[in-house]
Design an enzyme around this catalytic site. Structure first.
Site, short mmCIF file in Angstrom:
data_model
loop_
_atom_site.label_atom_id
_atom_site.label_comp_id
_atom_site.label_asym_id
_atom_site.label_seq_id
_atom_site.Cartn_x
_atom_site.Cartn_y
_atom_site.Cartn_z
N ILE A 11 51.82 56.41 27.21
CA ILE A 11 50.87 57.29 27.93
C ILE A 11 50.38 56.65 29.23
O ILE A 11 49.96 57.37 30.14
CB ILE A 11 49.70 57.70 27.00
N VAL A 33 46.42 51.47 22.28
CA VAL A 33 46.53 52.27 23.50
C VAL A 33 45.38 51.93 24.46
O VAL A 33 45.56 51.94 25.69
CB VAL A 33 46.64 53.77 23.15
N ASP A 34 44.23 51.61 23.93
CA ASP A 34 43.06 51.23 24.73
C ASP A 34 43.38 50.01 25.59
O ASP A 34 43.15 50.01 26.81
CB ASP A 34 41.90 50.95 23.75
N TYR A 121 42.73 52.41 13.49
CA TYR A 121 41.72 53.15 12.74
C TYR A 121 42.26 53.81 11.47
O TYR A 121 41.48 54.36 10.68
CB TYR A 121 41.01 54.18 13.64
P1 ADP Z 1 42.94 53.95 17.12
O1 ADP Z 1 41.99 52.78 17.16
O2 ADP Z 1 42.28 55.25 17.57
O3 ADP Z 1 43.68 54.06 15.83
P2 ADP Z 1 45.32 52.80 18.44
O4 ADP Z 1 45.48 52.51 19.88
O5 ADP Z 1 45.33 51.65 17.49
O6 ADP Z 1 43.95 53.65 18.32
O7 ADP Z 1 46.41 53.84 17.98
C1 ADP Z 1 46.39 55.21 18.30
C2 ADP Z 1 47.81 55.70 18.48
O8 ADP Z 1 48.25 55.36 19.78
C3 ADP Z 1 48.81 55.08 17.50
O9 ADP Z 1 49.57 56.13 16.91
C4 ADP Z 1 49.67 54.19 18.39
O10 ADP Z 1 51.01 54.14 17.95
C5 ADP Z 1 49.58 54.91 19.71
N1 ADP Z 1 49.83 54.09 20.92
C6 ADP Z 1 49.71 52.76 21.09
N2 ADP Z 1 50.03 52.42 22.35
C7 ADP Z 1 50.38 53.57 23.00
C8 ADP Z 1 50.84 53.90 24.31
N3 ADP Z 1 51.00 52.97 25.24
N4 ADP Z 1 51.12 55.22 24.60
C9 ADP Z 1 50.95 56.17 23.67
N5 ADP Z 1 50.53 55.95 22.41
C10 ADP Z 1 50.24 54.65 22.08
#
Ligand code: ADP
Length: 186
Positions: A11, A33-34, A121
């Protein structure tokens, strides 16, 4: 619904006007993703986030995108999965709705979502997909903006779960409307 699609990707590379960050309530960065969004956006994003005073689970706050291709980031803390009986589904739906409401208020035309809460999460992917798709489709039916929304799944396996859920509940929508008594050019 031709305003919605599901794809596989990163993303942070999205060309949408706004991308959604699955943040935590501090809004000061984290893993998954954060972390990827903050790394790509650069330190100015964290500086703006520091001025926001955090964000409640299920709500959303807007920042600029800085070095990201996206002009804006919609930050929303998803619920932590605690077995499903602690209001997780309502909070997750509220994340999607809050982001879309904020996008509409700002006149944002295109929004890309990650799969909120399904990483660290721990929200089960299939259940999260049901909640996410219902929240998005309900909103799009009643609002003209954002004009386009996409789910950007990080893996093919996640995208397949979202596609299956979409096909089960929403793929027939257009055909049903064509067959309905109001019929017409839906
Ligand atoms: P949360 O704390 O809300 O669970 P995460 O970042 O750990 O957030 O994961 C949320 C989703 O984002 C997961 O399904 C993960 O695979 C996905 N994710 C992680 N990195 C990226 C990225 N660069 N682009 C899109 N999705 C991502």
């Amino acid at each position: 619904m031709d305003r919605f699609s599901i794809l596989v990707g990163d993303i942070t590379a999205s060309d949408a006007q706004a991308i959604v960050n699955a943040a935590n309530t501090t809004l000061l960065g984290g893993s998954g993703v954060d972390g990827a969004i903050h790394r790509s956006a650069g330190p100015d994003l964290l500086a703006e986030c520091r001025t926001l005073g955090g964000c409640e689970t299920g709500r959303a706050k807007l920042t600029k995108g800085y070095r990201l291709p996206a002009e804006y980031v919609l930050h929303t803390p998803g619920p932590i999965w605690r077995g499903g009986t602690y209001g997780e589904a309502a909070l997750l739906a509220s994340c999607y709705r809050s982001c879309l409401e904020l996008a509409e208020e700002q006149g944002i035309e295109t929004v890309d979502f990650p799969s909120i809460s399904t990483g660290v999460y721990g929200y089960p992917m299939a259940q999260a997909a049901g909640v996410a798709l219902k929240a998005i489709m309900d909103f799009l039916r009643e609002h003209e903006l954002p004009r386009r929304v996409r789910m950007v799944c990080h893996t093919e396996a996640a995208a397949e779960i979202y596609r299956q859920t979409y096909n089960m509940w929403y793929a027939g929508e257009k055909a049903e409307r064509l067959l309905s008594p109001e019929g017409g050019n839906a």
